[in-house]
Design an enzyme around this catalytic site. Structure first.
Site, PDB file in Angstrom:
ATOM      1  CE1 TYR A  81      -8.474 -35.381  54.658  1.00  0.00           C
ATOM      2  CE2 TYR A  81      -9.648 -37.377  53.757  1.00  0.00           C
ATOM      3  CZ  TYR A  81      -8.600 -36.634  54.061  1.00  0.00           C
ATOM      4  OH  TYR A  81      -7.471 -37.273  54.326  1.00  0.00           O
TER       5      TYR A  81
ATOM      6  CE  LYS B 264      -8.918 -36.760  58.049  1.00  0.00           C
ATOM      7  NZ  LYS B 264      -9.022 -37.915  57.315  1.00  0.00           N
TER       8      LYS B 264
END
Length: 298
Positions: A132, A160
């Site tokens: 992330y 992400k």
């Protein structure tokens, strides 16, 4: 390994501030029935850092029970690497398909520390990992150089991408080809990122509008860009609510207004009120009044 629409689902609470298991089963199943490609639990929108480790595992179990074999990723986000590694190991034993790891919540790690943190957590679970990368919310930028250093570890399979710079999607693909599955993590950059080559969307407003979110993705994959853009333009005012300090309250209110679920949040958050609440209610009313018919896409 992964692609498509992965909802960052919300946690549901009872009036006594315990997890509402039945309501999560209903809401998560609604996502699956709409055709999403997996589920991510305990992320920022899922209030993961506000949950105990046991509660996060309970949410994981709910998602797995309704996912129908689709991937279920556990978000790992704690202040200490030791605690992250412990949760990652427990998630693996509980049957998580993979992890989405936030590099650091409180202390803003330097590049060496970021690599060490991600590597330690990945090793603890030995599961596929989505990194992330969100320098806006978490102040840690997972740069191309860090991705390059992690590329030798096959457990790191996806990014992400939430840097809020649409150029980063192209830069990752130019540098690494298909080494990483690139997902957009910013709702109001989804069309742009998918057009630039992202293979998926870790989505927020999908919790209220899963059919529309899935339709945009499928239209993009079918190269029906004009139809996807028209739907995206309708969706855009709501998608902007994802980019806010109040994203949890915003999206839980939208979800409640559209699907009839609860909007309860865990303190220190409080539900929206006053002018901010009225603005969200107005956006939802306008969206529902103008909700488009969905085209079919392969």
């Amino acid at each position: 390994m992964w692609s498509g629409i992965l909802p960052a689902v919300t946690a549901k609470f009872t009036p006594n501030d315990t997890l509402d298991i039945k309501e999560m089963e209903r809401c998560f199943a609604y996502q699956i029935s709409a055709g999403v490609d997996g589920i991510i639990v305990n992320g920022s929108l899922g209030e993961g850092p506000m949950l105990s480790h046991d509660e996060r595992l309970d949410v994981l179990h709910v998602a797995k029970s309704v996912a129908g074999g689709r991937p279920v990723l556990m978000t790992i986000a704690d202040a200490a690497t030791r605690d992250c590694a412990s949760l990652a190991e427990r998630a693996a034993k509980a049957g998580a398909t993979g992890l989405m790891i936030v590099p650091s919540l409180v202390y803003h790690t330097n590049p060496k520390e970021t690599v060490a943190t991600l590597s330690t957590i990945a090793a603890a679970a030995d599961l596929p990992v989505m990194i992330y990368s969100n320098r806006i919310a978490y102040r840690v930028d997972v740069t191309l150089e860090i991705m390059d250093e992690l590329a030798a570890d096959k457990r790191f399979v996806a990014i992400k991408e939430s840097s809020d710079d649409i150029r980063r999607t192209t830069e990752i693909i130019n540098r690494f080809g298909d080494r990483y599955d690139v997902f957009t993590g910013v709702d109001n950059l989804a069309f742009e990122a998918l057009a630039a080559g992202a293979v998926g969307w870790v989505a927020g407003l999908v919790v209220a509008f899963p059919e529309e979110t899935v339709a945009i993705y499928r239209l993009m994959k079918a190269k029906r860009y004009d139809e996807a853009l028209a739907l995206y333009r309708w969706f855009r005012p709501l998608l902007d609510l994802d980019v806010s300090t109040y994203l949890v309250q915003n999206l839980k209110l939208v979800e409640a207004l559209v699907t009839g679920t609860t909007e309860m949040v865990r303190a220190p958050r409080l539900p929206l009120e006053g002018a901010r609440r009225a603005e969200v209610e107005k956006l939802v009313a306008e969206a529902l009044a103008n909700r488009p018919l969905l085209a079919k896409a392969a």
